[in-house]
Design a protein around this motif. Structure first.
Motif, short mmCIF file in Angstrom:
data_model
loop_
_atom_site.label_atom_id
_atom_site.label_comp_id
_atom_site.label_asym_id
_atom_site.label_seq_id
_atom_site.Cartn_x
_atom_site.Cartn_y
_atom_site.Cartn_z
N LYS A 174 0.82 -1.22 0.00
CA LYS A 174 0.00 0.00 0.00
C LYS A 174 0.86 1.27 0.00
CE LYS A 174 -4.26 -1.41 2.29
NZ LYS A 174 -4.92 -1.41 3.60
N THR A 175 2.06 1.18 0.51
CA THR A 175 2.86 2.40 0.66
C THR A 175 3.98 2.52 -0.37
OG1 THR A 175 4.15 1.25 2.33
CG2 THR A 175 2.42 2.71 3.14
N ARG A 176 4.51 1.40 -0.83
CA ARG A 176 5.63 1.45 -1.76
C ARG A 176 5.13 1.87 -3.15
NH1 ARG A 176 10.92 2.33 -2.85
NH2 ARG A 176 11.68 0.98 -4.53
N GLN A 177 5.69 2.97 -3.66
CA GLN A 177 5.28 3.47 -4.97
C GLN A 177 6.33 3.10 -6.02
OE1 GLN A 177 3.11 6.72 -5.66
NE2 GLN A 177 2.01 6.54 -3.73
N GLN A 178 5.88 2.58 -7.13
CA GLN A 178 6.73 2.39 -8.31
C GLN A 178 5.90 2.74 -9.54
OE1 GLN A 178 10.44 1.13 -8.53
NE2 GLN A 178 9.82 2.49 -6.85
N PHE A 179 6.51 3.33 -10.51
CA PHE A 179 5.80 3.81 -11.71
C PHE A 179 4.65 4.76 -11.33
CE2 PHE A 179 7.67 -0.29 -12.75
CZ PHE A 179 8.43 0.00 -13.88
N GLY A 180 4.87 5.52 -10.25
CA GLY A 180 3.92 6.57 -9.88
C GLY A 180 2.71 6.12 -9.10
N ALA A 199 0.47 -2.01 -4.74
CA ALA A 199 -0.79 -2.75 -4.47
C ALA A 199 -1.78 -2.60 -5.62
CB ALA A 199 -1.44 -2.26 -3.18
N ASN A 200 -1.57 -1.61 -6.48
CA ASN A 200 -2.48 -1.42 -7.62
C ASN A 200 -2.21 -2.43 -8.73
OD1 ASN A 200 -3.46 0.68 -6.23
ND2 ASN A 200 -2.77 2.31 -7.61
N TYR A 201 -1.06 -3.11 -8.66
CA TYR A 201 -0.72 -4.04 -9.75
C TYR A 201 -1.27 -5.43 -9.47
CZ TYR A 201 2.32 -0.16 -10.80
OH TYR A 201 2.79 1.10 -11.06
N GLN A 202 -1.84 -6.01 -10.53
CA GLN A 202 -2.50 -7.30 -10.35
C GLN A 202 -1.53 -8.40 -9.90
OE1 GLN A 202 -4.32 -9.37 -13.77
NE2 GLN A 202 -6.27 -9.06 -12.72
#
Ligand code: FAD
Length: 385
Positions: free
Chosen positions: A269-275, A279-282
């Motif tokens: 939930k907190t680690r951002q990659q590619f903006g 957690a947004n990635y399937q």
């Protein structure tokens, strides 16, 4: 069928959660780092009735049901796998066995002390040549005066560093020859300060560090009244104790697997990659979903096995299926958590790094995964479970 906890079990779990959060979790990293047996935490656990969860109140225990015991171990394991494993040894392998098979004077001597945490217990079954083939005991108990002379080496005895009493297994029939295959095994209750016990420090272990594992050399004399249960019936007692122990290890594995999943969710939930958060990635979501599903399934098997322990004389099938499913689910959960945290998990000292090391033992001790499959196969092939 009501697949839920009773209000009493739920509130018990909440009280153990508070204890785990306030007293166990803050010590977990230091226990792992130092490898020192956490006697202070175990004494505090004893004050919460955690050393004799299912032992009747008359003997100083908490008098709880087995599902509550599994809930307690799972909750403690979320905070520290080591503390949970130590509790399983004293509860299932020593105190419950003593309550089940001990004579009144034996209970008077040890059960209250175990259940109240005054005495830590150990279970000495494994030997250099007797691991999965635990019946191949090369520790021999020969008749000696009114009792027995017990000679041999036990390995990987958890809690041994601090234990006041151990259940020691030895071959006893006349047919048992050194190097040969014994026909009978007897369990003995042995005070750990008995003359003739040499404690040997073990090599450092990968995980569950601080479990107080030692190798023990025995050349002791035990009186007849130290026999637990009947002569030559000790192997059955060991298997009985391990049924409860396996429910405990299933619960321990669940706790480790859940802790890993919680770390993975928080990081995703907190680690951002590619903006955006990973957690947004399937790919990440599916790993989380698989861990949650497998742990939920294993929890049902663990509850089922715990319930069977309360209702049935034997719960071999239920205990082995629970341990197998929970330990393998927890292993995969820790593995996925490591993948989701990536370098943040691989860092020495990260919580996931500790869980990744701790979880592996759940597929080894109290019978490997292969041993559990052997037991399950025997049940379904021969006994038609
Ligand atoms: C941290 C820790 C704590 C422990 N605490 C205790 C304790 O308190 N008391 C105690 O008595 N013991 C304890 N043990 C010992 C533990 O129970 C044994 O390690 C376990 O039973 C496996 O025995 P082994 O290590 O000798 O492996 P082995 O029996 O040598 O097995 C090696 C491999 O062969 C496989 N294998 C063996 N036989 C078969 C077969 N017939 N078919 C298929 N595969 C097979 C095994 O599954 C395993 O993969 C502990 C071990 C550890 C690591």
């Amino acid at each position: 069928m009501v697949l839920d906890l009773t209000p009493e079990q739920r509130s018990y779990k909440e009280s153990i959660e508070r204890f785990a959060r306030d007293t166990v979790a803050p010590r977990a990293a230091a226990i792992d780092e130092s490898g020192e047996f956490p006697i202070d935490v175990l004494r505090a656990a004893a004050a919460h009735g955690l050393l004799g969860v299912t032992i009747p109140a008359a003997w100083g225990g908490a008098g709880r049901d087995y599902v509550s015991y599994a809930l307690a171990i799972e909750t403690i394991a979320r905070a520290s796998a080591t503390v949970a494993a130590s509790l399983v040894v004293t509860n299932s392998l020593v105190a419950e066995l003593l309550a089940h098979a001990g004579r009144e004077p034996q209970k008077t001597a040890w059960l209250r002390a175990l259940a109240t945490g005054e005495a830590i217990g150990a279970f000495a079954l494994s030997e250099p040549g007797a691991g999965t083939d635990a019946a191949n005991q090369q520790t021999f108990a020969e008749k000696h005066g009114g009792g027995y002379r017990i000679r041999g080496r036990k390995v990987w005895v958890a809690n041994a560093e601090a234990a006041a009493v151990a259940v020691v297994f030895a071959a006893t029939t006349a047919a048992a020859e050194p190097g040969g295959r014994p026909r009978g095994v007897t369990a003995f209750l042995v005070p750990m300060d008995a003359p003739g016990i040499t404690r040997r420090a073990r090599d450092e272990s990968l995980g569950v560090r601080g479990l107080g594992c030692m190798d023990l050399d025995f050349d002791i004399v035990a009186a007849e009244d130290q026999v637990l249960g009947a002569v030559d019936q000790g192997f059955k007692l060991a298997m009985w104790a391990l049924e409860g122990g396996r429910v405990g290890i299933a619960a321990q594995a669940l706790g480790i697997g859940e802790a890993a999943l919680a770390e993975a969710i928080a990081h995703a939930k907190t680690r951002q990659q590619f903006g955006e958060p990973i957690a947004n990635y399937q790919a990440i979501q599916w790993m989380l979903a698989d861990s949650a599903t497998e742990l939920a399934a294993a929890r049902l098997l663990t509850w089922k096995a715990a319930d069977a322990k309360d209702r049935q004389e034997h719960a071999a099938f239920e205990a082995s299926t629970a341990k197998l499913a929970a330990s393998e689910a927890a292993h995969r959960s820790a593995d996925r958590a490591m993948q989701i945290l990536a370098s943040a998990g691989y860092r020495r000292g990260s919580i996931v790094e500790r869980l990744f090391r701790d979880v592996r033992a759940t597929e080894i001790y109290q019978g490997t995964s292969e041993a559990q499959r052997m037991i399950i196969a025997e049940q379904i092939l021969e006994l038609g479970n």
